[in-house]
Design a protein around this motif. Structure first.
Motif, short mmCIF file in Angstrom:
data_model
loop_
_atom_site.label_atom_id
_atom_site.label_comp_id
_atom_site.label_asym_id
_atom_site.label_seq_id
_atom_site.Cartn_x
_atom_site.Cartn_y
_atom_site.Cartn_z
N GLN A 89 38.37 43.68 40.71
CA GLN A 89 38.25 42.99 39.43
C GLN A 89 39.43 43.33 38.53
N TYR A 90 39.88 44.57 38.59
CA TYR A 90 41.06 44.98 37.82
C TYR A 90 42.28 44.12 38.18
N THR A 91 42.46 43.81 39.46
CA THR A 91 43.65 43.03 39.85
C THR A 91 43.65 41.65 39.21
N ILE A 92 42.47 41.06 39.06
CA ILE A 92 42.36 39.76 38.38
C ILE A 92 42.65 39.94 36.88
N LEU A 93 42.00 40.92 36.27
CA LEU A 93 42.21 41.15 34.83
C LEU A 93 43.66 41.47 34.52
N TRP A 148 45.93 39.77 31.74
CA TRP A 148 46.48 40.50 30.61
C TRP A 148 47.95 40.16 30.40
N ASN A 149 48.62 39.77 31.46
CA ASN A 149 50.04 39.44 31.37
C ASN A 149 50.29 38.00 30.95
N THR A 150 49.30 37.12 31.17
CA THR A 150 49.54 35.70 30.88
C THR A 150 48.42 35.03 30.08
N ASN A 151 47.25 35.65 30.03
CA ASN A 151 46.08 35.19 29.29
C ASN A 151 45.33 34.02 29.92
N SER A 152 46.01 33.13 30.63
CA SER A 152 45.32 31.99 31.23
C SER A 152 46.03 31.58 32.51
N LEU A 153 45.26 31.53 33.61
CA LEU A 153 45.83 31.12 34.90
C LEU A 153 44.81 30.25 35.63
N SER A 154 45.29 29.43 36.53
CA SER A 154 44.36 28.67 37.36
C SER A 154 43.73 29.60 38.38
N GLN A 155 42.55 29.25 38.81
CA GLN A 155 41.85 30.05 39.81
C GLN A 155 42.67 30.13 41.10
N CYS A 156 43.28 29.04 41.47
CA CYS A 156 44.12 28.98 42.67
C CYS A 156 45.31 29.94 42.55
N HIS A 157 45.95 29.95 41.39
CA HIS A 157 47.10 30.81 41.16
C HIS A 157 46.68 32.28 41.19
N ILE A 178 35.73 37.33 31.29
CA ILE A 178 36.56 36.13 31.37
C ILE A 178 35.68 34.90 31.22
N VAL A 179 36.32 33.76 31.00
CA VAL A 179 35.63 32.47 30.99
C VAL A 179 36.40 31.51 31.89
N LYS A 180 35.68 30.54 32.41
CA LYS A 180 36.29 29.50 33.24
C LYS A 180 36.23 28.20 32.47
N ARG A 181 37.38 27.54 32.32
CA ARG A 181 37.44 26.25 31.62
C ARG A 181 38.09 25.21 32.53
N VAL A 182 37.56 24.02 32.47
CA VAL A 182 38.17 22.93 33.22
C VAL A 182 39.43 22.50 32.50
N CYS A 183 40.50 22.34 33.24
CA CYS A 183 41.78 21.93 32.66
C CYS A 183 41.65 20.53 32.07
N ALA A 184 42.12 20.37 30.84
CA ALA A 184 42.03 19.07 30.16
C ALA A 184 42.86 18.00 30.85
N LYS A 185 44.01 18.39 31.42
CA LYS A 185 44.91 17.43 32.06
C LYS A 185 44.51 17.08 33.48
N ASP A 186 43.84 18.02 34.16
CA ASP A 186 43.45 17.80 35.55
C ASP A 186 42.09 18.46 35.78
N LYS A 187 41.05 17.66 35.82
CA LYS A 187 39.67 18.15 35.89
C LYS A 187 39.39 18.93 37.19
N ARG A 188 40.28 18.82 38.18
CA ARG A 188 40.09 19.55 39.44
C ARG A 188 40.47 21.03 39.31
N ILE A 189 41.17 21.37 38.24
CA ILE A 189 41.71 22.72 38.07
C ILE A 189 40.85 23.53 37.11
N ASN A 190 40.46 24.71 37.56
CA ASN A 190 39.75 25.66 36.69
C ASN A 190 40.74 26.65 36.11
#
Length: 140
Positions: free
Chosen positions: A35-39, A43-52, A77-89
């Motif tokens: 879980q630390y590796t995800i956090l 912490w370095n970018t604040n928002s990333l896609s799940q795939c990335h 953390i929270v998961k949000r659907v990307c406004a520009k591409d609904k396939r991306i979390n």
């Protein structure tokens, strides 16, 4: 000797990650090394896609999803659907998740000091160079 290298690297990784997870628990921080590796990436970018995040942590999508779901359940953390591409979390830190950065990095540093006890700066850098070369070879 060379035939044992993969086993030695694997055993060392498990010892380090277990040591870090234990250190977190001893200090009241209820996260695992995984879980630390995800956090840490957030912490370095604040928002990333799940795939990335899966790519950055060298995990498959299913493992990444499981870790993310636990972090969501723990309100880090929270998961949000990307406004520009609904396939991306998009995965984003909560205040609670962001507030863990300083204490967690302090504990990581303490573990790494213990891990490298008895090694001088040159030995540590040689080890880092060795691991980076192995990583580059595997990513070719």
């Amino acid at each position: 000797m060379i035939e044992n290298l993969a086993l030695l690297i694997n055993e060392t990784e498990k010892l380090i990650s277990n040591s870090i997870t234990r250190k977190f628990k001893e200090n009241g921080i209820e996260i695992t090394f995984e879980q630390y590796t995800i956090l840490n990436n957030l912490w370095n970018t604040n928002s990333l896609s799940q795939c990335h995040l899966a790519m950055l942590t060298n995990r498959d999508q299913a493992s990444t999803s499981r870790i993310i779901n636990t972090l969501i359940k723990n309100e880090l953390i929270v998961k949000r659907v990307c406004a520009k591409d609904k396939r991306i979390n998009r995965i984003e830190l909560t205040e609670k998740g962001a507030s863990l950065k300083e204490p967690v990095l302090k504990l990581i540093n303490e573990c790494l000091v213990q891990t490298t006890n008895g090694l001088n700066e040159e030995q540590i850098m040689q080890g880092v160079d060795l691991l980076n070369t192995i990583k580059e070879n595997l990513n070719k």
